[in-house]
Design a protein around this motif. Structure first.
Motif, PDB file in Angstrom:
ATOM      1  N   PHE A 189       1.769   2.207  11.262  1.00 56.84           N
ATOM      2  CA  PHE A 189       2.488   3.146  10.409  1.00 56.84           C
ATOM      3  C   PHE A 189       3.614   3.730  11.260  1.00 56.84           C
ATOM      4  O   PHE A 189       3.359   4.440  12.231  1.00 56.84           O
ATOM      5  CB  PHE A 189       1.563   4.251   9.902  1.00 56.84           C
ATOM      6  N   VAL A 190       4.843   3.416  10.890  1.00 57.07           N
ATOM      7  CA  VAL A 190       5.993   3.740  11.724  1.00 57.07           C
ATOM      8  C   VAL A 190       6.761   4.907  11.121  1.00 57.07           C
ATOM      9  O   VAL A 190       7.383   4.772  10.071  1.00 57.07           O
ATOM     10  CB  VAL A 190       6.922   2.522  11.873  1.00 57.07           C
TER      11      VAL A 190
ATOM     12  N   ILE B  50       6.005   2.208   6.455  1.00 57.79           N
ATOM     13  CA  ILE B  50       7.087   3.082   6.892  1.00 57.79           C
ATOM     14  C   ILE B  50       6.838   4.507   6.431  1.00 57.79           C
ATOM     15  O   ILE B  50       6.300   4.747   5.342  1.00 57.79           O
ATOM     16  CB  ILE B  50       8.449   2.554   6.382  1.00 57.79           C
ATOM     17  N   ASN B  51       7.231   5.465   7.270  1.00 59.52           N
ATOM     18  CA  ASN B  51       7.007   6.889   7.018  1.00 59.52           C
ATOM     19  C   ASN B  51       8.271   7.644   7.415  1.00 59.52           C
ATOM     20  O   ASN B  51       8.987   7.244   8.324  1.00 59.52           O
ATOM     21  CB  ASN B  51       5.806   7.347   7.853  1.00 59.52           C
ATOM     22  N   GLY B  52       8.535   8.739   6.712  1.00 58.89           N
ATOM     23  CA  GLY B  52       9.651   9.603   7.072  1.00 58.89           C
ATOM     24  C   GLY B  52      10.677   9.744   5.962  1.00 58.89           C
ATOM     25  O   GLY B  52      11.360   8.774   5.619  1.00 58.89           O
ATOM     26  N   GLY B  53      10.769  10.941   5.380  1.00 60.40           N
ATOM     27  CA  GLY B  53      11.817  11.233   4.413  1.00 60.40           C
ATOM     28  C   GLY B  53      11.687  10.541   3.072  1.00 60.40           C
ATOM     29  O   GLY B  53      12.665  10.451   2.325  1.00 60.40           O
ATOM     30  N   ILE B  54      10.510  10.057   2.734  1.00 64.28           N
ATOM     31  CA  ILE B  54      10.317   9.327   1.473  1.00 64.28           C
ATOM     32  C   ILE B  54       9.841  10.303   0.406  1.00 64.28           C
ATOM     33  O   ILE B  54       8.790  10.926   0.561  1.00 64.28           O
ATOM     34  CB  ILE B  54       9.311   8.180   1.652  1.00 64.28           C
ATOM     35  N   ALA B  55      10.608  10.422  -0.690  1.00 67.15           N
ATOM     36  CA  ALA B  55      10.302  11.476  -1.657  1.00 67.15           C
ATOM     37  C   ALA B  55      10.410  11.036  -3.112  1.00 67.15           C
ATOM     38  O   ALA B  55      10.113  11.833  -4.005  1.00 67.15           O
ATOM     39  CB  ALA B  55      11.227  12.675  -1.432  1.00 67.15           C
ATOM     40  N   THR B  56      10.824   9.819  -3.394  1.00 61.14           N
ATOM     41  CA  THR B  56      11.002   9.385  -4.784  1.00 61.14           C
ATOM     42  C   THR B  56      10.403   8.008  -5.007  1.00 61.14           C
ATOM     43  O   THR B  56      10.229   7.216  -4.065  1.00 61.14           O
ATOM     44  CB  THR B  56      12.494   9.328  -5.161  1.00 61.14           C
TER      45      THR B  56
ATOM     46  N   MET C 266       0.825  -1.207   0.000  1.00 59.06           N
ATOM     47  CA  MET C 266       0.000   0.000   0.000  1.00 59.06           C
ATOM     48  C   MET C 266       0.858   1.255   0.000  1.00 59.06           C
ATOM     49  O   MET C 266       2.011   1.269   0.435  1.00 59.06           O
ATOM     50  CB  MET C 266      -0.942   0.019   1.196  1.00 59.06           C
ATOM     51  N   ILE C 267       0.246   2.313  -0.476  1.00 58.86           N
ATOM     52  CA  ILE C 267       0.807   3.652  -0.401  1.00 58.86           C
ATOM     53  C   ILE C 267      -0.241   4.525   0.265  1.00 58.86           C
ATOM     54  O   ILE C 267      -1.448   4.352   0.040  1.00 58.86           O
ATOM     55  CB  ILE C 267       1.193   4.193  -1.797  1.00 58.86           C
ATOM     56  N   ALA C 268       0.199   5.421   1.119  1.00 55.05           N
ATOM     57  CA  ALA C 268      -0.723   6.291   1.849  1.00 55.05           C
ATOM     58  C   ALA C 268      -0.153   7.693   1.909  1.00 55.05           C
ATOM     59  O   ALA C 268       1.064   7.891   1.817  1.00 55.05           O
ATOM     60  CB  ALA C 268      -0.943   5.754   3.262  1.00 55.05           C
ATOM     61  N   VAL C 269      -1.040   8.660   2.047  1.00 56.32           N
ATOM     62  CA  VAL C 269      -0.634  10.049   2.264  1.00 56.32           C
ATOM     63  C   VAL C 269      -0.847  10.366   3.732  1.00 56.32           C
ATOM     64  O   VAL C 269      -1.938  10.196   4.258  1.00 56.32           O
ATOM     65  CB  VAL C 269      -1.435  11.018   1.382  1.00 56.32           C
ATOM     66  N   ALA C 270       0.204  10.817   4.380  1.00 54.06           N
ATOM     67  CA  ALA C 270       0.176  11.022   5.825  1.00 54.06           C
ATOM     68  C   ALA C 270      -0.829  12.087   6.234  1.00 54.06           C
ATOM     69  O   ALA C 270      -1.051  13.055   5.498  1.00 54.06           O
ATOM     70  CB  ALA C 270       1.569  11.417   6.320  1.00 54.06           C
TER      71      ALA C 270
END
Length: 334
Positions: free
Chosen positions: A171-172, A212-218, A14-18
Motif C-alpha cells: 500500500f503506497v 495507492i493511497n493519498g488524496g483520494i476523495a471521489t 480492492m478498496i480499503a480504509v486506511a
C-alpha cells in the motif's frame, strides 16, 4: 467489480480504509463495514510490544462483522513483530500490515514507521520473520521515501528488497515524508503527490499487488487509480465524509446506494449492544458526525450528537433526534 471476502482475494481490485490513529477503532470499523460491505478494514497502528505485553482485549478486540479486517503493526525488531503477528493471527485477523509510513516524532523515536524507508534491509528482515510466523498475508504500507530522497530508483530498490523477503502486497502512500520540520498533518498535505511512481511500480513489477493511497476523495478518482493499480486505500475522506465511502463501494461493486438514515439505523443493534456493556454513546457517535456533511440538516445533526452524546444516560434516542433534524430540513415548506 470488487470482490473481497474473508479469504482476501488479491486477484481482484480492492478498496480499503486506511489505518488512522485515534479514529479507526472497532466502533468506527463496524460502521464502515455497513457503508462498504466489500472494503478491507484496518486497525489503528499498534506497536508490536503493546500487542505482546499490553491489554489485548482493548488493542485487538473486534466484531466479527468487520471481516475482512487487518491489524497494522508498528515496530522494527523482527522477533517481536513475528510474535505480535502470531498473536494477531490467533485473534482472527485476516492480514498483518507493517507500518513503514508514519512520520511522527514519537514513532521515529521508537525507530519505526517512515524512518524505516532508510533501512530496507531491516524492513526485509521484519517482513521475512512475520511471514515465517503466520499463514495470513503480510503486507506493507509505505511512503515513496523520506527527506532528501527524490529518486524513483531508491523507492524501487526499497520495494525490490522487501518483496525479495516475501512481501507481494504494498500500500503506497504516494508522497514522501519529511522526518523533521513537518507535523504528521503537514506530511499528509505538503509533500507533493506522485501517483505516477506507484503506477510505474505496477508496470515494472506486475506480479506485485500495488494499492495507492493519498488524496483520494471521489468515485472518479478511485476509478482512475484502478486503471493503473490493483487497489485504492481511502483515508480521511472516508472518515470526515463517510457517505463518500459508501458511494465508492456501491459504484465499484455494482451495489445500490442506500440513504444515510437507513445506513445509520442499521448500526443501531451494534450501538445498543455496546451501550448494554457500558460503552458510552460518545465513543461511538464521534465516528458518524460527518455522515450528513453538506446535506440539509447536517449541521444540526452534528451539533445534536456532539452536545448530547457525552451526557450520562445518552442512548439511541439521541441519534433519532439528530436524524429528525435532518428530516425537518428536507420537509417542503407549507
Amino acid at each position: 467489480m470488487i470482490l473481497l471476502d474473508k479469504t482476501l482475494n488479491y486477484n481482484e481490485k480492492m478498496i480499503a480504509v486506511a489505518p488512522m490513529m485515534d479514529w479507526t477503532d472497532s466502533h468506527c470499523r463496524v460502521f464502515h463495514r455497513l457503508l462498504a460491505p466489500h472494503a478491507r478494514l484496518y486497525t489503528e497502528m499498534v506497536h508490536a510490544q503493546a500487542v505482546i505485553h499490553g491489554d489485548r482485549d482493548r488493542l485487538l478486540g473486534f466484531d466479527e462483522v468487520e471481516h475482512p479486517v487487518a491489524v497494522q503493526l508498528g515496530g522494527s525488531e523482527p522477533e517481536h513483530l513475528a510474535q505480535a503477528a502470531r498473536i494477531a493471527q490467533d485473534w482472527g485477523y485476516d492480514e498483518v500490515n507493517l507500518n513503514v509510513g508514519c512520520p511522527s516524532d514519537r514513532v521515529q523515536a521508537g525507530r519505526f514507521g517512515a524512518c524505516l524507508m532508510r533501512e530496507p534491509a531491516l524492513v526485509a528482515d521484519c517482513v521475512a520473520a512475520m511471514i515465517a510466523a503466520v499463514h495470513v498475508p503480510v503486507t506493507v504500507k509505505c511512503r515513496l521515501g523520506v527527506d532528501e530522497q527524490e529518486d524513483y530508483d531508491l523507492f524501487h530498490a526499497f520495494i525490490e528488497q522487501v518483496s525479495a523477503a516475501g512481501c507481494r502486497v504494498f500500500f503506497v502512500h504516494a508522497r514522501k515524508a519529511w522526518l523533521q520540520g513537518l507535523s504528521p498533518k503537514e506530511n499528509r498535505e505538503i509533500p507533493p503527490l506522485r501517483y505516477d511512481w506507484a503506477y510505474r511500480l505496477k508496470r515494472e513489477r506486475p506480479e506485485l499487488i500495488v494499492a495507492i493511497n493519498g488524496g483520494i476523495a471521489t468515485v472518479e478518482q478511485v476509478r482512475e487509480h484502478l486503471r493503473h493499480t490493483d487497489g485504492v486505500m481511502i483515508g480521511r475522506a472516508a472518515y470526515h465524509e463517510p457517505y463518500v465511502l459508501h458511494e465508492m463501494d456501491a459504484a465499484l461493486s455494482g451495489g445500490d446506494l442506500r440513504d444515510r438514515a437507513g445506513l445509520l439505523r442499521a448500526w443501531r443493534p451494534y450501538v445498543e449492544r455496546q451501550l448494554s456493556c457500558g460503552v458510552a454513546l460518545k465513543h461511538m457517535t464521534r465516528h458518524v458526525l460527518g455522515l450528513f456533511h453538506a446535506q440539509p440538516g447536517g449541521r444540526a445533526f452534528r451539533q445534536i450528537l456532539s452536545e448530547g452524546a457525552h451526557r450520562p444516560g445518552a442512548d439511541w434516542s439521541l441519534v433519532e433526534q439528530a436524524l429528525a433534524a435532518t428530516a425537518r430540513e428536507l420537509r417542503p415548506a407549507a
